[in-house]
Design a protein around this motif. Structure first.
Motif, PDB file in Angstrom:
ATOM      1  N   LEU A 199       0.822  -1.206   0.000  1.00  0.00           N
ATOM      2  CA  LEU A 199       0.000   0.000   0.000  1.00  0.00           C
ATOM      3  C   LEU A 199       0.860   1.261   0.000  1.00  0.00           C
ATOM      4  CD1 LEU A 199      -2.579  -1.203   2.668  1.00  0.00           C
ATOM      5  CD2 LEU A 199      -2.670  -1.507   0.182  1.00  0.00           C
ATOM      6  N   SER A 200       2.009   1.189   0.630  1.00  0.00           N
ATOM      7  CA  SER A 200       2.978   2.275   0.666  1.00  0.00           C
ATOM      8  C   SER A 200       4.296   1.660   1.097  1.00  0.00           C
ATOM      9  CB  SER A 200       2.536   3.383   1.635  1.00  0.00           C
ATOM     10  OG  SER A 200       2.630   2.943   2.974  1.00  0.00           O
ATOM     11  N   GLN A 201       5.304   2.506   1.311  1.00  0.00           N
ATOM     12  CA  GLN A 201       6.576   1.973   1.781  1.00  0.00           C
ATOM     13  C   GLN A 201       6.465   1.368   3.171  1.00  0.00           C
ATOM     14  OE1 GLN A 201       9.563   5.024   1.530  1.00  0.00           O
ATOM     15  NE2 GLN A 201       9.793   4.823  -0.688  1.00  0.00           N
ATOM     16  N   ASP A 202       5.468   1.778   3.940  1.00  0.00           N
ATOM     17  CA  ASP A 202       5.355   1.328   5.330  1.00  0.00           C
ATOM     18  C   ASP A 202       4.165   0.416   5.598  1.00  0.00           C
ATOM     19  OD1 ASP A 202       7.612   2.761   6.044  1.00  0.00           O
ATOM     20  OD2 ASP A 202       6.483   4.555   6.579  1.00  0.00           O
ATOM     21  N   PHE A 203       3.194   0.333   4.689  1.00  0.00           N
ATOM     22  CA  PHE A 203       2.001  -0.453   4.943  1.00  0.00           C
ATOM     23  C   PHE A 203       1.839  -1.551   3.885  1.00  0.00           C
ATOM     24  CE2 PHE A 203       1.042   3.265   7.454  1.00  0.00           C
ATOM     25  CZ  PHE A 203       0.358   2.744   8.550  1.00  0.00           C
ATOM     26  N   THR A 204       1.531  -2.752   4.381  1.00  0.00           N
ATOM     27  CA  THR A 204       1.325  -3.909   3.513  1.00  0.00           C
ATOM     28  C   THR A 204       0.075  -4.645   3.971  1.00  0.00           C
ATOM     29  OG1 THR A 204       3.728  -4.163   3.278  1.00  0.00           O
ATOM     30  CG2 THR A 204       2.360  -6.026   2.604  1.00  0.00           C
ATOM     31  N   ALA A 205      -0.732  -5.068   3.010  1.00  0.00           N
ATOM     32  CA  ALA A 205      -1.913  -5.874   3.299  1.00  0.00           C
ATOM     33  C   ALA A 205      -1.703  -7.269   2.728  1.00  0.00           C
ATOM     34  CB  ALA A 205      -3.168  -5.241   2.711  1.00  0.00           C
ATOM     35  N   TYR A 206      -2.170  -8.266   3.478  1.00  0.00           N
ATOM     36  CA  TYR A 206      -2.028  -9.662   3.040  1.00  0.00           C
ATOM     37  C   TYR A 206      -3.339 -10.392   3.282  1.00  0.00           C
ATOM     38  CZ  TYR A 206      -0.396 -14.492   2.719  1.00  0.00           C
ATOM     39  OH  TYR A 206      -0.243 -15.802   2.357  1.00  0.00           O
ATOM     40  N   ALA A 207      -3.783 -11.154   2.298  1.00  0.00           N
ATOM     41  CA  ALA A 207      -4.996 -11.967   2.429  1.00  0.00           C
ATOM     42  C   ALA A 207      -4.755 -13.303   1.743  1.00  0.00           C
ATOM     43  CB  ALA A 207      -6.197 -11.260   1.801  1.00  0.00           C
ATOM     44  N   GLU A 208      -5.188 -14.393   2.396  1.00  0.00           N
ATOM     45  CA  GLU A 208      -4.933 -15.748   1.894  1.00  0.00           C
ATOM     46  C   GLU A 208      -6.204 -16.587   1.946  1.00  0.00           C
ATOM     47  OE1 GLU A 208      -2.588 -19.726   3.434  1.00  0.00           O
ATOM     48  OE2 GLU A 208      -1.635 -17.767   3.774  1.00  0.00           O
ATOM     49  N   LEU A 209      -6.596 -17.104   0.804  1.00  0.00           N
ATOM     50  CA  LEU A 209      -7.730 -18.013   0.698  1.00  0.00           C
ATOM     51  C   LEU A 209      -7.226 -19.452   0.722  1.00  0.00           C
ATOM     52  CD1 LEU A 209      -9.726 -16.232  -2.150  1.00  0.00           C
ATOM     53  CD2 LEU A 209     -10.247 -16.187   0.287  1.00  0.00           C
TER      54      LEU A 209
END
Length: 516
Positions: A199-209
């Motif tokens: 999302l940015s240099q500092d924010f990451t989103a992770y989702a796993e099905l």
């Protein structure tokens, strides 16, 4: 600047024109020292020099001025365009042994090596957020979205000395899965699809099905629609950037950092993982620097997805943030190919807090904490692993009358789990093979109780065709059959248990794990 002889001659002419008396005096004085012929010759020579000087001055008045500039690597000569030095070449990629690929920096991309590791259920079980941060630091997640997917297909043959009691925990050990004393199958054991979003240099989103009919809690057999559902296995948002700071934070549906929970086997999870690996709603703050990895986790109370439960107003409803865990480990490098890691964990509410009959989502009467200690040694191609976990209190549901002798009762016990194993990577370039041996057990009852323990030995071979495709073979030997639900009884009319400490099983399995 005029020539000096030109100035001298001009002065002579001026003096002869304006001051003839002076010129005559000079000439009279010189007559005494030279003859008339000598004087005429000298005047003709001076006249010729004067003409030459006048010609040189006339020619130079029409030429552009010549200016000399100092030359250097950064200043170009006059009347030439300045040369622009070429940009320095990019630094070569660092070989970290992780086989990370540098990304193109586009909108959507894949990283097969990262995809295999982030979806792997056997290693790095509760440290996937750190894997994401390290991969981003190495340039492996430069795309805005990194899509990952994995499929595990499996063929196996199983035998048991008890009718329909197969203790291999990679399938739910109930009669809905295996019938008789022999079972065999070729199946899609599981499939996964994940998105890692920078999302940015500092924010990451992770989702796993996750699709896993063989280990699903749904009703029916593995072909029932209720067990062929797709669930959101993990989903979290992480704040962190290892290039800026050693601190990071994660919140969402997460693997709780408790214990190591890894295995050296290519496919089969350890019994420790099945007994103590929590999956829950919560969040934690982590610190990773100079060999230290520390994490403090807040966990939603009540009965969580697995292996975590605390009392919420006398119920198991997850409506209060009253569970927590701490984990810390330290890795020391003794040589380039030799390092040792040791760590420990604590959780305030384990899943072993229920009375009789034991069932995963039943309320607890009190919280039962647990602790774990673990470590690894890596020396060249050898990896050794050890882990031990234990509850700090006894479990009420383990104190049940002996079905064979109603006048006696099995004592309450603590619940423990142990894993020890080793793996060696054979350094043969034509066909590199990992060979592993591991023992793990789960102890949940008094000596001689049907639910006393379930042991597991695994011998494995695996070969990575490429870093994201693994072909494996395993032989698994089990001793004891102790499902967690109703392990000490309560699901039969007479209250007896279906657990069996004397059940024995043999499993031969071959499969492929592939990811992108």
């Amino acid at each position: 600047m005029r020539h000096p002889k030109f100035r001298q001659l001009v002065l002579v002419m001026i003096s002869g024109t304006c001051c003839p008396g002076v010129l005559f005096a000079q000439a009279s004085g010189s007559l005494a020292s030279e003859s008339l012929e000598d004087r005429v010759a000298r005047l003709e020579m001076q006249n010729a020099q004067l003409i030459e000087i006048l010609q040189q001055q006339a020619a130079s008045s029409f030429a552009p001025p010549q200016t000399t500039y100092p030359t250097s690597p950064y200043v170009a000569p006059a009347y030439a365009p300045a040369a622009v030095p070429p940009p320095p070449p990019p630094p070569p990629p660092v070989d970290t042994g992780r086989h990370q690929q540098r990304r193109s920096g586009g909108l959507v991309g894949i990283n097969p090596e990262y995809g295999y590791k982030v979806l792997d259920h056997a290693e790095g079980v509760n440290s996937k957020p750190l894997l994401i941060l390290e991969t981003a630091q190495l340039g492996g997640l430069d795309d805005t979205l990194t899509i990952s997917g994995g499929v595990t297909v499996l063929a196996n043959y199983q035998t048991s000395n008890r009718n329909s009691k197969f203790a291999w925990l990679m399938r739910h050990p109930t009669s809905r899965n295996q019938i008789g004393k022999k079972a065999s199958e070729i199946v899609a054991h599981s499939a996964q699809l994940a998105v890692t979003a920078r999302l940015s240099q500092d924010f990451t989103a992770y989702a796993e099905l996750l699709y896993n009919p063989e280990q699903s809690f749904g009703a029916g057999t593995i072909t029932d629609i209720n067990r062929n559902q797709i669930e959101m296995r993990k989903a979290f948002i992480m704040w962190g950037n290892l290039d800026k700071r050693p601190v990071y934070a994660v919140a969402g549906k997460i693997d709780v950092p408790f214990g190591l929970q890894d295995t050296v086997s290519p496919f089969t999870n350890s019994t420790s993982w099945h007994a103590f690996a929590p999956l829950a709603y919560g969040g934690y703050v982590g610190y990773y620097d100079h060999g230290f990895h520390l994490r403090a986790t807040a966990i939603q109370g009540g009965a969580q997805f697995r292996a975590a439960n605390t009392v919420v107003a006398g119920t198991s409803v997850p409506s209060k943030l009253n569970n927590f865990a701490f984990d810390g480990n330290y890795t020391v490098r003794l040589a380039d190919n030799f390092n040792v890691m040791a760590g420990g964990s604590y959780i305030h509410g384990s899943t072993y807090c229920q009375g009789y009959p034991v069932f995963h989502f039943n309320p607890c009467t009190e919280n039962v904490p647990a602790w774990a200690a673990y470590g690894t040694i890596k020396f060249g191609g050898l990896k050794l692993l050890g882990e031990y976990a234990e509850t700090t209190k006894t479990m009420d549901g383990t104190a049940v009358p002996d079905p064979a002798n109603p006048l006696s009762q099995f004592a309450k016990t603590k619940v423990t789990a142990l894993t020890v194993g080793g793996r060696y990577s054979i350094p043969y370039s034509a066909l590199p093979v990992d060979i592993s041996v591991e023992f793990s057990n789960f102890t949940a009852g008094d000596d001689g109780a049907p639910w006393e323990r379930q042991n597991q030995w695994v011998a494995g071979l695996s070969h990575y065709i490429v870093p994201n495709v693994n072909i494996f073979w395993e032989y698994v030997r089990t001793a004891g059959w102790v499902p967690l639900n109703f392990m000490s009884g309560g699901n039969f009319p007479d209250g007896s248990t279906w657990s069996d400490r004397d059940a024995r099983g043999n499993i031969f399995a071959v499969g492929i794990q592939a990811a992108f």
